[in-house]
Design a protein around this motif. Sequence first.
Motif, mmCIF file in Angstrom:
data_model
loop_
_atom_site.group_PDB
_atom_site.id
_atom_site.type_symbol
_atom_site.label_atom_id
_atom_site.label_comp_id
_atom_site.label_asym_id
_atom_site.label_seq_id
_atom_site.Cartn_x
_atom_site.Cartn_y
_atom_site.Cartn_z
ATOM 1 N N MET A 1 70.946 65.151 10.913
ATOM 2 C CA MET A 1 72.068 65.304 12.092
ATOM 3 C C MET A 1 71.622 64.630 13.265
ATOM 4 O O MET A 1 72.305 64.056 14.147
ATOM 5 C CB MET A 1 72.168 66.751 12.451
ATOM 6 N N ALA A 2 70.219 64.760 13.564
ATOM 7 C CA ALA A 2 69.528 64.194 14.684
ATOM 8 C C ALA A 2 69.895 62.513 15.020
ATOM 9 O O ALA A 2 70.212 62.205 15.855
ATOM 10 C CB ALA A 2 68.010 64.731 14.963
ATOM 11 N N PRO A 3 69.616 61.991 13.640
ATOM 12 C CA PRO A 3 69.672 60.323 13.656
ATOM 13 C C PRO A 3 71.184 60.132 14.046
ATOM 14 O O PRO A 3 71.389 59.156 14.810
ATOM 15 C CB PRO A 3 69.353 59.961 12.273
ATOM 16 N N MET A 4 72.198 60.848 13.618
ATOM 17 C CA MET A 4 73.598 60.560 13.728
ATOM 18 C C MET A 4 73.740 60.721 15.270
ATOM 19 O O MET A 4 74.457 59.912 15.986
ATOM 20 C CB MET A 4 74.278 61.478 13.105
ATOM 21 N N ILE A 5 73.257 61.880 16.116
ATOM 22 C CA ILE A 5 73.432 61.923 17.478
ATOM 23 C C ILE A 5 72.744 60.711 18.105
ATOM 24 O O ILE A 5 73.347 60.413 19.121
ATOM 25 C CB ILE A 5 72.738 63.294 17.532
ATOM 26 N N TYR A 6 71.817 60.416 17.879
ATOM 27 C CA TYR A 6 70.850 59.326 18.601
ATOM 28 C C TYR A 6 71.906 58.162 18.374
ATOM 29 O O TYR A 6 72.111 57.310 19.265
ATOM 30 C CB TYR A 6 69.639 59.038 17.829
ATOM 31 N N THR A 7 72.470 57.972 17.365
ATOM 32 C CA THR A 7 73.431 56.767 17.063
ATOM 33 C C THR A 7 74.528 56.548 17.993
ATOM 34 O O THR A 7 74.748 55.787 18.486
ATOM 35 C CB THR A 7 73.728 56.646 15.426
ATOM 36 N N LEU A 8 75.127 57.970 18.064
ATOM 37 C CA LEU A 8 76.117 58.038 18.904
ATOM 38 C C LEU A 8 76.032 57.617 20.327
ATOM 39 O O LEU A 8 76.482 57.252 21.129
ATOM 40 C CB LEU A 8 76.845 59.559 18.765
ATOM 41 N N TYR A 9 74.665 58.405 20.682
ATOM 42 C CA TYR A 9 74.583 58.354 22.210
ATOM 43 C C TYR A 9 73.867 56.892 22.106
ATOM 44 O O TYR A 9 74.270 55.975 23.661
ATOM 45 C CB TYR A 9 73.031 59.077 22.619
ATOM 46 N N GLY A 10 73.432 56.004 21.349
ATOM 47 C CA GLY A 10 73.241 54.664 21.660
ATOM 48 C C GLY A 10 74.188 53.750 21.697
ATOM 49 O O GLY A 10 74.258 52.932 22.691
ATOM 50 N N PHE A 11 75.384 54.066 20.883
ATOM 51 C CA PHE A 11 76.759 53.274 21.038
ATOM 52 C C PHE A 11 77.261 53.492 22.509
ATOM 53 O O PHE A 11 77.858 52.660 23.115
ATOM 54 C CB PHE A 11 77.703 53.641 19.955
ATOM 55 N N ALA A 12 77.142 54.881 22.784
ATOM 56 C CA ALA A 12 77.909 55.243 24.226
ATOM 57 C C ALA A 12 77.184 54.651 25.305
ATOM 58 O O ALA A 12 77.671 53.983 26.218
ATOM 59 C CB ALA A 12 77.632 56.749 24.467
ATOM 60 N N ILE A 13 75.730 54.537 25.162
ATOM 61 C CA ILE A 13 74.993 53.618 26.288
ATOM 62 C C ILE A 13 75.211 52.282 26.270
ATOM 63 O O ILE A 13 75.260 51.644 27.391
ATOM 64 C CB ILE A 13 73.489 53.833 26.093
ATOM 65 N N PHE A 14 75.327 51.675 25.097
ATOM 66 C CA PHE A 14 75.883 50.200 25.062
ATOM 67 C C PHE A 14 77.157 49.895 25.601
ATOM 68 O O PHE A 14 77.067 48.952 26.693
ATOM 69 C CB PHE A 14 75.771 49.960 23.497
ATOM 70 N N PHE A 15 78.151 50.807 25.284
ATOM 71 C CA PHE A 15 79.468 50.564 25.824
ATOM 72 C C PHE A 15 79.329 50.676 27.383
ATOM 73 O O PHE A 15 80.136 49.771 28.228
ATOM 74 C CB PHE A 15 80.499 51.407 25.156
ATOM 75 N N PHE A 16 78.684 51.743 27.857
ATOM 76 C CA PHE A 16 78.787 51.962 29.291
ATOM 77 C C PHE A 16 77.938 50.820 30.051
ATOM 78 O O PHE A 16 78.524 50.475 31.223
ATOM 79 C CB PHE A 16 78.126 53.267 29.652
ATOM 80 N N ILE A 17 76.931 50.388 29.415
ATOM 81 C CA ILE A 17 76.213 49.092 30.215
ATOM 82 C C ILE A 17 77.280 47.939 30.043
ATOM 83 O O ILE A 17 77.135 47.302 31.182
ATOM 84 C CB ILE A 17 74.861 48.875 29.606
ATOM 85 N N PHE A 18 77.753 47.738 29.002
ATOM 86 C CA PHE A 18 78.817 46.464 28.961
ATOM 87 C C PHE A 18 79.718 46.678 29.954
ATOM 88 O O PHE A 18 80.163 45.671 30.594
ATOM 89 C CB PHE A 18 79.048 46.473 27.440
ATOM 90 N N TRP A 19 80.288 47.828 30.070
ATOM 91 C CA TRP A 19 81.287 47.927 30.800
ATOM 92 C C TRP A 19 80.898 47.766 32.349
ATOM 93 O O TRP A 19 81.583 46.970 33.135
ATOM 94 C CB TRP A 19 81.852 49.565 30.763
ATOM 95 N N CYS A 20 79.636 48.226 32.554
ATOM 96 C CA CYS A 20 79.309 47.807 34.069
ATOM 97 C C CYS A 20 78.969 46.161 34.329
ATOM 98 O O CYS A 20 79.330 45.820 35.370
ATOM 99 C CB CYS A 20 77.751 48.710 34.382
ATOM 100 N N ALA A 21 78.667 45.840 33.298
ATOM 101 C CA ALA A 21 78.500 44.453 33.463
ATOM 102 C C ALA A 21 79.634 43.317 33.491
ATOM 103 O O ALA A 21 79.821 42.479 34.339
ATOM 104 C CB ALA A 21 77.619 43.758 31.872
ATOM 105 N N MET A 22 81.104 44.011 32.936
ATOM 106 C CA MET A 22 82.017 43.390 33.130
ATOM 107 C C MET A 22 82.688 43.543 34.415
ATOM 108 O O MET A 22 83.232 42.540 34.935
ATOM 109 C CB MET A 22 83.094 44.096 32.023
ATOM 110 N N TRP A 23 82.264 44.642 34.914
ATOM 111 C CA TRP A 23 82.693 44.835 36.474
ATOM 112 C C TRP A 23 81.882 44.131 37.410
ATOM 113 O O TRP A 23 82.209 43.451 38.293
ATOM 114 C CB TRP A 23 82.479 46.440 36.845
ATOM 115 N N LEU A 24 80.551 43.632 36.873
ATOM 116 C CA LEU A 24 79.787 42.749 37.654
ATOM 117 C C LEU A 24 80.268 41.449 37.776
ATOM 118 O O LEU A 24 80.348 40.762 38.715
ATOM 119 C CB LEU A 24 78.345 42.714 37.165
ATOM 120 N N LEU A 25 80.829 41.070 36.586
ATOM 121 C CA LEU A 25 81.706 39.720 36.325
ATOM 122 C C LEU A 25 82.809 39.597 37.238
ATOM 123 O O LEU A 25 83.159 38.454 37.746
ATOM 124 C CB LEU A 25 81.945 39.321 34.992
#
Length: 397
Positions: A1-25
């Motif tokens: 269960m823990a690996p799945m949670i870490y994976t979800l959080y990993g994807f969430a962090i990636f999307f949020f960082i990418f979203w911030c980068a798009m606003w910087l653009l």
Amino acid sequence: MAPMIYTLYGFAIFFFIFWCAMWLLHLIAIFYGKYRLHKKNQMIPPEEPYPGVSIIKPLMGDDPHLLSNLETFFTMRYPIYEILFCIEDEKDPSIEVVYNLIEKYPQVPASVFIGGSSVGVNPKINNMHKAYEASSFNLILISDSGIRMKEDTLQDMVNHMTEKTGIVHQMPFTSDRNGFAATLEKVYFGTAQSRMYLAADCVRINCHTGMSTLMRKTVLEEQGGLKTFGCYLAEDFFIAKSFMDRGWKTAISSQPALQNSGICDIYSFQARLTRWAKLRVAMLPLVIIFEPLSECMVIGACTGWAASVLFKWEPLVFYLIHILVWFLCDWVLLSIVQNSSLPFNKFDFVVGWLFRECSGPYLFILAVFDPSIRWRNRCFKLAWGGIAQEMKPRIKC
């Protein structure tokens, strides 16, 4: 269960960082566009006369706006230049238009090259090769048939050709025209295209498009001339890459390129966007992952989910606010690129913007699943790295 949670959080962090980068653009494009575009020309002092320019104009087929577009090249305020028209077929209807203009403006040096050469698979380079070989000046301007020029456009481009600059290119935009297809084109080139173009130029990433490009012939000759790039369909990207690899800078002109094709319909425009997407995927495979995420609707949905995971925010509210702010930023950017009153009202912009943003991901999917490139009456396939091979038959594919 823990690996799945870490994976979800990993994807969430990636999307949020990418979203911030798009606003910087977004912010880079808006501020850099305000700083860079539509600057008033400053004349070069008399002791530094303007260099001569050879303008290469590849032509094919008839266009309702061809006469008026080409005439703008005969009426530019620039001391010394020549126009070299390239026409592949001796029965092409553009030949008569060209000769009529040459007769009307005898003071402008102009030549016509009919027949083309066979130096690669790229039809545009094959068409231009003879004219390129016959060009008289070190500065070469390659300009597509649908481009209009203002009286001071060439002067503006030459003013940006500093000692360390090898290429000056115009950012793609469109002339003011009527109809929804024209609105859609202007919205795309003034928002999605200009956002990436301006941001890339600001941080010195290769964003070069070849519809209106001024370059040094001596540098091109060091690499074997124009024919060296005949194996690519996206010759503009690889020409700019070769210049940058040799230490030369590229720069955009302060005046955007005014595309003014008489053929303006939604199908042709979307086919053009799909073709460009196929070229980007072949040249830069990571585009398959990152380009869809750069779309407003896609990254907004992904980040709405990410915000609910990371911060427990309401995803629908986040998504709607995201779309609204993105829309407002695009309106600001389009106004900067246009630099005058837009030829449509705010309602037309809303409709055109929504249509473009919703259709963008769909067109990219089409490009990925059908990699063949259809260009006029020819069909090509691309290998990784952008090298092209023409497919048979030439008419149907």
